[in-house]
Write a protein that holds these residues in place. Sequence first.
Motif, PDB file in Angstrom:
ATOM      1  N   SER A 148     -18.068  86.690  41.043  1.00 58.25           N
ATOM      2  CA  SER A 148     -18.423  87.077  42.172  1.00 58.25           C
ATOM      3  C   SER A 148     -19.151  86.074  43.685  1.00 58.25           C
TER       4      SER A 148
ATOM      5  N   LEU B  73     -23.067  85.685  50.883  1.00 57.27           N
ATOM      6  CA  LEU B  73     -23.391  86.609  50.127  1.00 57.27           C
ATOM      7  C   LEU B  73     -24.136  88.192  51.711  1.00 57.27           C
ATOM      8  N   ASP B  74     -23.964  89.183  50.591  1.00 56.20           N
ATOM      9  CA  ASP B  74     -24.386  90.499  51.528  1.00 56.20           C
ATOM     10  C   ASP B  74     -26.487  90.669  50.995  1.00 56.20           C
ATOM     11  N   ALA B  75     -26.450  90.795  52.003  1.00 60.98           N
ATOM     12  CA  ALA B  75     -27.939  91.169  51.664  1.00 60.98           C
ATOM     13  C   ALA B  75     -28.793  91.701  50.584  1.00 60.98           C
ATOM     14  N   ALA B  76     -28.553  92.193  50.333  1.00 58.89           N
ATOM     15  CA  ALA B  76     -29.318  92.305  48.813  1.00 58.89           C
ATOM     16  C   ALA B  76     -28.918  90.879  47.847  1.00 58.89           C
ATOM     17  N   LEU B  77     -27.724  91.015  47.333  1.00 62.41           N
ATOM     18  CA  LEU B  77     -27.346  89.129  46.803  1.00 62.41           C
ATOM     19  C   LEU B  77     -28.601  87.915  47.335  1.00 62.41           C
ATOM     20  N   ARG B  78     -27.854  88.164  48.447  1.00 62.18           N
ATOM     21  CA  ARG B  78     -28.839  87.154  49.123  1.00 62.18           C
ATOM     22  C   ARG B  78     -30.484  86.446  48.822  1.00 62.18           C
ATOM     23  N   LYS B  79     -31.226  87.973  48.813  1.00 58.35           N
ATOM     24  CA  LYS B  79     -32.023  88.000  48.468  1.00 58.35           C
ATOM     25  C   LYS B  79     -32.215  87.511  47.428  1.00 58.35           C
TER      26      LYS B  79
END
Length: 228
Positions: A136, A165-171
């Motif tokens: 991923s 990265l998407d927002a959730a993964l980035r966080k």
Amino acid sequence: MENYLQIKNIYKNFGNLEVLKDISIDIREGEFVTLLGASGSGKTTLLRIIAGLEYADRGRVILDGTDITELPPEKRHLGMVFQNYALFEHMTVAQNIGYSLKIAHVPKAEIRERVNDMLERISLPDYGSKMPDELSGGQRQRVAIARSIISTPKMILLDEPLGALDAALRKRMQTELKTLQHDLGITFIYITHDQEEALSMSDRIALLSDGRFTDIGEPDEIKEKINL
């Protein structure tokens, strides 16, 4: 050492375009410093000058008491992590992580041991035999970081490594990256245009605008300046 990295009066032009104008900053060993600014502010150029991928027109770069201004990248002993991860797609995860040790002629048994330790550190202990296209985005980012730190560089330079990265993964990766940096005790210089990301991860933030530092301070101080 109080001033582990010293950037002294850096100027850089590309043709008639002034990209960096009298940039100076001192960075302490083990510190997480973020260069925060909009696109075109000069932050990537400054990072590339620290790495030796670009050379300043004027000014000095001093690392751990040694002037590295004229040194080529391979003699600076710095790690780099890019937004696109730059993994070798034809190599396994373990081969990617251990690549710098292999070209340094480290014995195979030691490479295997250090790679396995690094896989544990990045919470991917069973992924050594996988190929990059099986991972991923977050896993690829962790492998890129592991590859950059396995040779124990003096410092790691990160150019918007979470940008894809998407927002959730980035966080989640923000937290993981800060924890990893704290555990390793290695100096990180991090580039982002994301104000919240900078505020949540950094020990100090250097605001860049039009090739100049407009402010340098701790997150609470900078937060007041950018009205967040």
